[in-house]
Scaffold this active site. Structure first.
Site, PDB file in Angstrom:
ATOM      1  N   GLY A  33       5.557  45.232 -54.313  1.00 41.75           N
ATOM      2  CA  GLY A  33       6.797  45.964 -54.559  1.00 41.75           C
ATOM      3  C   GLY A  33       7.999  45.048 -54.589  1.00 41.75           C
ATOM      4  N   HIS A  36      10.773  42.675 -59.575  1.00 40.74           N
ATOM      5  CA  HIS A  36      11.801  41.978 -60.353  1.00 40.74           C
ATOM      6  C   HIS A  36      11.244  41.708 -61.751  1.00 40.74           C
ATOM      7  CE1 HIS A  36       9.332  38.505 -59.497  1.00 40.74           C
ATOM      8  NE2 HIS A  36       9.519  38.635 -58.195  1.00 40.74           N
ATOM      9  N   HIS A  39       7.663  40.477 -62.181  1.00 35.41           N
ATOM     10  CA  HIS A  39       6.619  41.504 -62.133  1.00 35.41           C
ATOM     11  C   HIS A  39       6.514  42.246 -63.463  1.00 35.41           C
ATOM     12  CE1 HIS A  39       7.622  41.361 -57.673  1.00 35.41           C
ATOM     13  NE2 HIS A  39       6.322  41.200 -57.663  1.00 35.41           N
ATOM     14  N   GLY A 150       0.804  36.287 -61.061  1.00 37.14           N
ATOM     15  CA  GLY A 150       1.809  35.333 -61.500  1.00 37.14           C
ATOM     16  C   GLY A 150       1.483  33.898 -61.071  1.00 37.14           C
ATOM     17  N   SER A 188      11.539  35.876 -57.281  1.00 38.10           N
ATOM     18  CA  SER A 188      10.731  36.198 -56.107  1.00 38.10           C
ATOM     19  C   SER A 188      11.385  37.340 -55.362  1.00 38.10           C
ATOM     20  CB  SER A 188      10.658  34.975 -55.171  1.00 38.10           C
ATOM     21  OG  SER A 188      10.195  35.370 -53.881  1.00 38.10           O
TER      22      SER A 188
END
Lengths: 284, 284
Positions: A33, A36, A39, A150, A188
């Protein structure tokens, strides 16, 4: 398109069964969650390859150490759902901790090779056990055909690829490049902890990696010299404290003194109280 | 009907994909070969519940201790295949050790609760880690809807049910009652190691359990008294050496002093050099 909110394992299994029955392929994008743009880039990569995209949002207690930021980790489910809906993600799986680890829970997946003992594995004991266990569960629950992670957590991707292969999990693991702010800062969720001054200071991560990469491209192949470039650059920033700078072959994370094959230059740096990581892959 | 012989993971995955495509349900019966009537009973139970039955035959090095009988464990693949064909099993998966654990293999599934530290878990360190790891792999490779295990290895079934639930593996685990010779001896591949005299002596396992069960049914509910009945009976047999006799709640394997719920009375006995196990479930 509506975002399906799945709070239980049973609901998720039923949803996936329905999708698979109609022949659709399923992508999983596991997250904690605090979403940003990095994601959302993972979601786009997933949409490009699969019919149905499920994002999971679960701050996994098992992968946090006792002195880490589990309780404080940023959580904003409502805002996350809005972002997922805008990105046309099909479903979000958001289980409570007790749904994932009910009373009597006792099973762990461990990877016992060099990939977990180095870098963040050395600094965060038990971290990758928590990651391997929760990702195994998420993959089993969603029966995903592909899962997207990622590159910022490159070591995590190496560990996941290892146990997916070892346990014969029927899923393709894909690594998506690091997304950066215009000034170079790797996106991040933990950037939310930074003050304005710290955010400025945090630029030393990407800048030091860029500097080393430039030297590499100009012919500097000595691992220790490349690490020294990073170290020196970070020393100049008073708010920054280097946790590690390491250079290993990639993706197998072997030690190397001369960069004669594809390698990863990876760093962890504390900016004030916030520990950030970043890396760059030095292509052979 | 022809028995399909699958030697590689890729072949097995392709076979299962084909079966599932036509809507068939798949059963897995994991074995270490040296098949006897007890195994064939598992195959029958599997056939009754699923369209396709895959038996696996793999003597799993990971679940044997350094001083155990891995090298000596009985192997007769040709005879096993004849038995499987007669039992109308659809396919046998028989991988080489290097197919299951290639170079660089590094992943383990562990169950860290009472179910692994007791009984055989206490006597065979690492055994259940090997079992959990290989069964996870076999379930993933075969994508089985149901998997069948014998009650003789009751603790193994408890451990498998635990990690299947914990890791959300999409499979139903079924336990099939112990099959015994007419004289009561529980069927086991390790019985092949016994001389005629030892085979006779081995009857103390089932006889001592029967004696204790009879006492239980007559109202003896004290766990220590029930264990003592077994102990005394086994002491009378010179070729037998008791390894353990334990009584726990079943299936959760909690300590109990009074048998006030369903319990398992389980023993391990050395007959000469051969370690045999047996158990009986005391229904509440």
């Amino acid at each position: 398109m509506k975002l399906n909110t799945l709070l239980t394992i049973a609901e998720t299994q039923a949803y996936v069964k329905e999708m698979k029955k109609s022949g659709k392929t399923v992508a999983l994008v596991p997250t904690m969650g605090a979403l940003h743009a990095g994601h959302l880039q993972l979601m786009q990569a997933a949409k490009a390859k699969c019919d149905v995209v499920i994002a999971s949002i679960f701050v996994n207690p098992m992968q946090f150490g006792p002195n880490e930021d589990y309780a404080a980790y940023p959580r904003d489910f409502a805002a996350d759902c809005e972002k997922l809906a805008s990105a046309q993600v099909d479903a979000v799986f958001h289980p409570a901790p007790a749904e994932m680890y009910p009373a009597g829970y006792a099973t762990y997946v461990t990877v016992e090779d060099d990939s977990t003992g180095k870098l963040c594995g050395a600094k965060r004991p038990g971290h990758f056990r928590g990651v391997a266990t929760v990702v195994t569960k998420l993959l089993n629950i969603t029966q995903a055909d592909r899962a997207f992670f990622g590159q910022k957590d490159a070591q995590q991707v190496v560990v996941i690829k290892r146990f997916v292969r070892d346990l014969n999990l029927p899923v393709v693991v894909e690594m998506v490049p690091i997304m950066r702010a215009e000034n170079g800062l790797a996106l991040s969720s933990r950037n939310a902890y930074l003050s304005a001054a710290e955010k400025e200071a945090a630029l030393v991560l990407s800048q030091s990696l860029q500097k080393a990469e430039k030297a590499y491209k100009s012919g500097q192949l000595q691992a220790e010299d490349l690490r020294a470039i990073v170290r020196q650059h970070i020393q100049n920033e008073k708010l920054a404290e280097l946790d590690y700078v390491e250079l290993y072959s990639f993706p197998d994370l072997r030690e190397m003194t001369v960069v004669n094959e594809t390698a990863i230059l990876a760093i962890a740096v504390k900016i004030g109280a916030v520990r950030l990581i970043d890396n760059t892959i030095l292509e052979a």
